[in-house]
Design a protein around this motif. Structure first.
Motif, PDB file in Angstrom:
ATOM      1  N   LYS A 353       0.832  -1.210   0.000  1.00  0.00           N
ATOM      2  CA  LYS A 353       0.000   0.000   0.000  1.00  0.00           C
ATOM      3  C   LYS A 353       0.862   1.253   0.000  1.00  0.00           C
ATOM      4  O   LYS A 353       0.535   2.262  -0.646  1.00  0.00           O
ATOM      5  CB  LYS A 353      -0.914  -0.009   1.233  1.00  0.00           C
ATOM      6  CG  LYS A 353      -2.036   1.020   1.184  1.00  0.00           C
ATOM      7  CD  LYS A 353      -3.038   0.672   0.083  1.00  0.00           C
ATOM      8  CE  LYS A 353      -4.178   1.663   0.026  1.00  0.00           C
ATOM      9  NZ  LYS A 353      -5.076   1.386  -1.114  1.00  0.00           N
ATOM     10  N   THR A 354       1.988   1.209   0.701  1.00  0.00           N
ATOM     11  CA  THR A 354       2.911   2.348   0.717  1.00  0.00           C
ATOM     12  C   THR A 354       3.448   2.620  -0.675  1.00  0.00           C
ATOM     13  O   THR A 354       3.534   3.776  -1.117  1.00  0.00           O
ATOM     14  CB  THR A 354       4.079   2.079   1.687  1.00  0.00           C
ATOM     15  OG1 THR A 354       3.553   1.805   2.994  1.00  0.00           O
ATOM     16  CG2 THR A 354       5.008   3.278   1.769  1.00  0.00           C
ATOM     17  N   VAL A 355       3.805   1.552  -1.389  1.00  0.00           N
ATOM     18  CA  VAL A 355       4.295   1.699  -2.763  1.00  0.00           C
ATOM     19  C   VAL A 355       3.218   2.328  -3.642  1.00  0.00           C
ATOM     20  O   VAL A 355       3.477   3.265  -4.407  1.00  0.00           O
ATOM     21  CB  VAL A 355       4.717   0.326  -3.335  1.00  0.00           C
ATOM     22  CG1 VAL A 355       5.087   0.447  -4.813  1.00  0.00           C
ATOM     23  CG2 VAL A 355       5.886  -0.248  -2.548  1.00  0.00           C
ATOM     24  N   GLN A 356       1.989   1.835  -3.521  1.00  0.00           N
ATOM     25  CA  GLN A 356       0.889   2.377  -4.320  1.00  0.00           C
ATOM     26  C   GLN A 356       0.631   3.844  -3.995  1.00  0.00           C
ATOM     27  O   GLN A 356       0.469   4.674  -4.903  1.00  0.00           O
ATOM     28  CB  GLN A 356      -0.382   1.558  -4.076  1.00  0.00           C
ATOM     29  CG  GLN A 356      -0.356   0.174  -4.695  1.00  0.00           C
ATOM     30  CD  GLN A 356      -1.655  -0.579  -4.418  1.00  0.00           C
ATOM     31  OE1 GLN A 356      -2.185  -0.546  -3.307  1.00  0.00           O
ATOM     32  NE2 GLN A 356      -2.170  -1.259  -5.421  1.00  0.00           N
ATOM     33  N   PHE A 357       0.588   4.172  -2.711  1.00  0.00           N
ATOM     34  CA  PHE A 357       0.302   5.546  -2.293  1.00  0.00           C
ATOM     35  C   PHE A 357       1.334   6.523  -2.851  1.00  0.00           C
ATOM     36  O   PHE A 357       0.977   7.557  -3.430  1.00  0.00           O
ATOM     37  CB  PHE A 357       0.286   5.622  -0.762  1.00  0.00           C
ATOM     38  CG  PHE A 357      -1.095   5.641  -0.174  1.00  0.00           C
ATOM     39  CD1 PHE A 357      -2.168   5.076  -0.842  1.00  0.00           C
ATOM     40  CD2 PHE A 357      -1.335   6.216   1.074  1.00  0.00           C
ATOM     41  CE1 PHE A 357      -3.440   5.093  -0.299  1.00  0.00           C
ATOM     42  CE2 PHE A 357      -2.602   6.242   1.627  1.00  0.00           C
ATOM     43  CZ  PHE A 357      -3.657   5.678   0.932  1.00  0.00           C
ATOM     44  N   TYR A 475      -0.476 -10.514  -6.228  1.00  0.00           N
ATOM     45  CA  TYR A 475      -1.595  -9.703  -6.718  1.00  0.00           C
ATOM     46  C   TYR A 475      -2.932 -10.175  -6.159  1.00  0.00           C
ATOM     47  O   TYR A 475      -3.743  -9.367  -5.683  1.00  0.00           O
ATOM     48  CB  TYR A 475      -1.631  -9.731  -8.244  1.00  0.00           C
ATOM     49  CG  TYR A 475      -2.738  -8.883  -8.828  1.00  0.00           C
ATOM     50  CD1 TYR A 475      -2.624  -7.490  -8.876  1.00  0.00           C
ATOM     51  CD2 TYR A 475      -3.924  -9.463  -9.285  1.00  0.00           C
ATOM     52  CE1 TYR A 475      -3.642  -6.709  -9.385  1.00  0.00           C
ATOM     53  CE2 TYR A 475      -4.949  -8.685  -9.799  1.00  0.00           C
ATOM     54  CZ  TYR A 475      -4.807  -7.304  -9.847  1.00  0.00           C
ATOM     55  OH  TYR A 475      -5.825  -6.533 -10.343  1.00  0.00           O
ATOM     56  N   GLU A 476      -3.204 -11.494  -6.206  1.00  0.00           N
ATOM     57  CA  GLU A 476      -4.496 -11.997  -5.740  1.00  0.00           C
ATOM     58  C   GLU A 476      -4.685 -11.717  -4.251  1.00  0.00           C
ATOM     59  O   GLU A 476      -5.756 -11.270  -3.817  1.00  0.00           O
ATOM     60  CB  GLU A 476      -4.600 -13.506  -6.005  1.00  0.00           C
ATOM     61  CG  GLU A 476      -5.952 -14.096  -5.605  1.00  0.00           C
ATOM     62  CD  GLU A 476      -5.998 -15.617  -5.722  1.00  0.00           C
ATOM     63  OE1 GLU A 476      -7.102 -16.176  -5.592  1.00  0.00           O
ATOM     64  OE2 GLU A 476      -4.929 -16.236  -5.916  1.00  0.00           O
ATOM     65  N   ARG A 477      -3.628 -11.964  -3.466  1.00  0.00           N
ATOM     66  CA  ARG A 477      -3.729 -11.750  -2.022  1.00  0.00           C
ATOM     67  C   ARG A 477      -3.858 -10.273  -1.678  1.00  0.00           C
ATOM     68  O   ARG A 477      -4.622  -9.890  -0.787  1.00  0.00           O
ATOM     69  CB  ARG A 477      -2.514 -12.371  -1.326  1.00  0.00           C
ATOM     70  CG  ARG A 477      -2.575 -13.871  -1.353  1.00  0.00           C
ATOM     71  CD  ARG A 477      -1.362 -14.621  -0.898  1.00  0.00           C
ATOM     72  NE  ARG A 477      -0.307 -13.904  -0.272  1.00  0.00           N
ATOM     73  CZ  ARG A 477       0.983 -14.121  -0.522  1.00  0.00           C
ATOM     74  NH1 ARG A 477       1.350 -15.012  -1.436  1.00  0.00           N
ATOM     75  NH2 ARG A 477       1.918 -13.461   0.124  1.00  0.00           N
ATOM     76  N   MET A 478      -3.124  -9.424  -2.371  1.00  0.00           N
ATOM     77  CA  MET A 478      -3.217  -7.986  -2.085  1.00  0.00           C
ATOM     78  C   MET A 478      -4.594  -7.444  -2.472  1.00  0.00           C
ATOM     79  O   MET A 478      -5.149  -6.575  -1.784  1.00  0.00           O
ATOM     80  CB  MET A 478      -2.123  -7.229  -2.836  1.00  0.00           C
ATOM     81  CG  MET A 478      -0.700  -7.573  -2.389  1.00  0.00           C
ATOM     82  SD  MET A 478      -0.371  -7.249  -0.629  1.00  0.00           S
ATOM     83  CE  MET A 478      -0.530  -8.896   0.084  1.00  0.00           C
ATOM     84  N   THR A 479      -5.183  -7.957  -3.562  1.00  0.00           N
ATOM     85  CA  THR A 479      -6.540  -7.557  -3.965  1.00  0.00           C
ATOM     86  C   THR A 479      -7.550  -7.984  -2.902  1.00  0.00           C
ATOM     87  O   THR A 479      -8.478  -7.236  -2.562  1.00  0.00           O
ATOM     88  CB  THR A 479      -6.906  -8.175  -5.322  1.00  0.00           C
ATOM     89  OG1 THR A 479      -5.949  -7.761  -6.307  1.00  0.00           O
ATOM     90  CG2 THR A 479      -8.290  -7.750  -5.767  1.00  0.00           C
ATOM     91  N   PHE A 480      -7.362  -9.189  -2.370  1.00  0.00           N
ATOM     92  CA  PHE A 480      -8.243  -9.689  -1.309  1.00  0.00           C
ATOM     93  C   PHE A 480      -8.204  -8.758  -0.097  1.00  0.00           C
ATOM     94  O   PHE A 480      -9.250  -8.370   0.433  1.00  0.00           O
ATOM     95  CB  PHE A 480      -7.806 -11.110  -0.917  1.00  0.00           C
ATOM     96  CG  PHE A 480      -8.460 -11.620   0.342  1.00  0.00           C
ATOM     97  CD1 PHE A 480      -9.753 -12.127   0.313  1.00  0.00           C
ATOM     98  CD2 PHE A 480      -7.789 -11.591   1.562  1.00  0.00           C
ATOM     99  CE1 PHE A 480     -10.361 -12.599   1.476  1.00  0.00           C
ATOM    100  CE2 PHE A 480      -8.378 -12.052   2.728  1.00  0.00           C
ATOM    101  CZ  PHE A 480      -9.674 -12.565   2.678  1.00  0.00           C
ATOM    102  N   GLU A 482      -7.255  -5.638   0.029  1.00  0.00           N
ATOM    103  CA  GLU A 482      -7.803  -4.317  -0.303  1.00  0.00           C
ATOM    104  C   GLU A 482      -9.324  -4.336  -0.156  1.00  0.00           C
ATOM    105  O   GLU A 482      -9.928  -3.418   0.429  1.00  0.00           O
ATOM    106  CB  GLU A 482      -7.406  -3.951  -1.741  1.00  0.00           C
ATOM    107  CG  GLU A 482      -7.771  -2.529  -2.148  1.00  0.00           C
ATOM    108  CD  GLU A 482      -7.000  -1.475  -1.356  1.00  0.00           C
ATOM    109  OE1 GLU A 482      -7.578  -0.396  -1.122  1.00  0.00           O
ATOM    110  OE2 GLU A 482      -5.844  -1.738  -0.957  1.00  0.00           O
ATOM    111  N   LYS A 483      -9.955  -5.397  -0.645  1.00  0.00           N
ATOM    112  CA  LYS A 483     -11.409  -5.524  -0.512  1.00  0.00           C
ATOM    113  C   LYS A 483     -11.808  -5.688   0.948  1.00  0.00           C
ATOM    114  O   LYS A 483     -12.826  -5.159   1.392  1.00  0.00           O
ATOM    115  CB  LYS A 483     -11.909  -6.706  -1.347  1.00  0.00           C
ATOM    116  CG  LYS A 483     -11.814  -6.480  -2.855  1.00  0.00           C
ATOM    117  CD  LYS A 483     -12.288  -7.697  -3.632  1.00  0.00           C
ATOM    118  CE  LYS A 483     -12.194  -7.452  -5.131  1.00  0.00           C
ATOM    119  NZ  LYS A 483     -12.573  -8.661  -5.911  1.00  0.00           N
TER     120      LYS A 483
END
Length: 504
Positions: A353-357, A475-480, A482-483
């Protein structure tokens, strides 16, 4: 209270003895150190170089209370023509106790580091270091402290690059939401029966520092031994502003990043693949009680997401179905899945999330993202065996030669030593050039580490026995997750409105 610079002196100061570490907990869970701890340690390969050398400033805090720097020999970093600096700063209640009052404002351990960084700006030239090229780097809560420096107005202009290993200021356990609660717990442990926070702090000032740290250790180790938690009682907080008192952190990390009002510097950030595996070294009986999760699925839910019983049960079912989708239950063979759940929840999601932000709100500074997918093989004593894992803090052995006090350097396997050479080369390249792989023909690396492209295209480097490139890790775990967090925000709002009697 915040640190005060020493008074100037004219006589010769004897620096031939090692300074005491701060009052803290050692890796074998003993209280060591003393209050007289604000010292700076400098390693330089050349005091009179033709050209001033880059400075790398290490922050090695773990859980804001553990200290392992006395096991970490920085010689291999210094050999790359780097001036290496680290300092002691106050830990535990001495560094992070806060009652949101001018008598105990909080974050003084971070203010200790700011004072050390100011010292570097004034004096590091004497050691051959370049004050205009300072890189902060740290692991564990040290990584979050590096991020806090990026977010603090007090650290403006004091550094120019950053490396965050395994955590950031966004981790839920990095920031205290109600710091006064920890003060009450410590007071109770010490037998202080005052109820006013100011009175408690004044009473604490009369108690020997060692006794305070012993009491805090008993409180903290009880939590670590009983729960799958990486939390600390005393940690950074958002401060109240008082006249004449500089504030280290005046808003939450997420708000500061979104506002763009912070120290914008290039940085490296990443984590180990299974960060939570360090729990197996903290608790000998880790996972022995896995049946409790089958009896009560709400126990799978992290405390930060736990709401009332109905919603916690729902979130627990979601976790069970996602991480244990084939077995639908936990058993003696699902330890790895459980460790991955804890790793994602406490570490990987927040690093990602830090990378995305930063990529979303501040695109002008490059971000280099990595994942360590390799467990080192080092001949270390039992209390340091966590270095032989792919868990939290294990990557420290890829930067330093591990040398326990009164023991020789710990040797490693051929692949471990090669990986250490690669990591040191990339980290010191970044300190020198702002790019970890400036030479694509470097025979040691033989790769170009691409920075993150944007918040949807997270390029990363996989650090294993070989270096490889990838995109959007887990990707799948990070999407999970996030939801999960989006749904949790809605559920928390729902619970709040139900609590105040809103009809639906």
């Amino acid at each position: 209270m915040p640190p005060i610079p020493p008074k100037p002196w004219t006589n010769l100061l004897d620096c031939t003895k090692d300074a005491s570490p701060p009052l803290c907990l050692s890796v074998d869970e003993k209280v060591i150190g003393c209050e007289d701890c604000l010292y700076i340690e400098v390693h330089s390969p050349n005091l009179t170089p033709e050209k001033l050398m880059p400075v790398m400033f290490w922050m090695g805090s773990y859980n804001y209370m553990f200290y392992i720097d006395n096991n970490c020999d920085p010689t291999l970093i210094v050999d790359q023509d780097i001036v290496f600096v680290r300092c002691s700063s106050r830990l535990g209640p001495f560094g992070f106790l806060s009652i949101h009052d001018i008598s105990a404002p909080g974050n003084v351990g971070l203010k200790d580091i700011v004072m050390a960084l100011k010292w570097i700006q004034r004096n590091i030239r004497i050691f051959g270091g370049d004050p205009t090229n300072v890189t902060l780097f740290g692991s564990g809560t040290g990584g979050s402290m590096v991020h806090f420096m990026m977010l603090s107005p007090m650290a403006t202009g004091l550094f120019h690059k950053a490396i965050m290993q395994s955590s950031s200021a966004l981790n839920r356990w990095a920031l205290a939401k109600n710091p006064s609660q920890a003060v009450l717990q410590l007071a109770e442990q010490l037998g202080i029966n005052k109820t006013n926070n100011y009175d408690i702090v004044e009473e604490l000032r009369l108690i020997p520092a060692y006794d305070i740290m012993e009491a805090y250790t008993q409180l903290s180790m009880g939590t670590l031994k009983c729960e799958d938690s990486f939390d600390a009682l005393f940690k950074p907080c958002v401060e109240e502003e008082f006249e004449g008192q500089p504030v280290f952190l005046n808003k939450s990390p997420a708000v500061l990043i979104k506002s763009g009002n912070f120290n914008k510097v290039p940085f490296i950030i990443g984590s180990n693949n299974i960060e939570a595996s360090v729990m197996q070294y903290i608790r000998e009986d880790f996972y022995a009680d896995f049946e409790k999760f089958n009896k009560d699925v709400t126990l799978l839910v992290p405390r930060s997401l736990a709401l009332d019983e109905i919603y916690s049960n729902k979130i627990g079912r979601q976790l069970l179905n996602f991480y244990f989708r084939e077995t639908k239950t936990l058993n003696e063979h699902t330890r790895t899945q459980y460790l991955q759940l804890l790793s994602d929840c406490y570490f990987l999601y927040y690093v990602n999330k830090t990378v995305q932000f930063h990529s979303q709100f501040i695109s002008e500074c490059p971000v280099y993202y990595y994942i360590v997918n390799y467990a080192g093989e080092w001949c270390v004593p039992k209390q340091l065996d966590f270095f032989n894992s792919n868990g939290h803090s294990a990557e420290v052995a890829f930067l330093f030669r591990i040398k326990p006090p009164d023991l020789p350097h710990c040797e490693g396997s051929r692949d471990s030593v090669t990986t250490r050479k690669r990591v040191i080369r990339m980290w010191t390249n970044f300190a020198k050039y702002g790019n970890p792989t400036p030479d694509e023909n470097d025979p040691l690396l033989q790769i170009t580490w691409d920075p993150v492209h944007d918040d949807k295209t997270l390029n990363y480097l996989s650090i294993g026995s070989e270096l490889t490139k990838g995109r959007n890790p887990f990707y799948e775990r990070m999407t999970f997750w996030e939801k999960m967090h989006e749904e949790h925000l809605f559920l928390r709002t729902l619970v709040y409105f139900n609590d105040i009697g809103v009809q639906w």
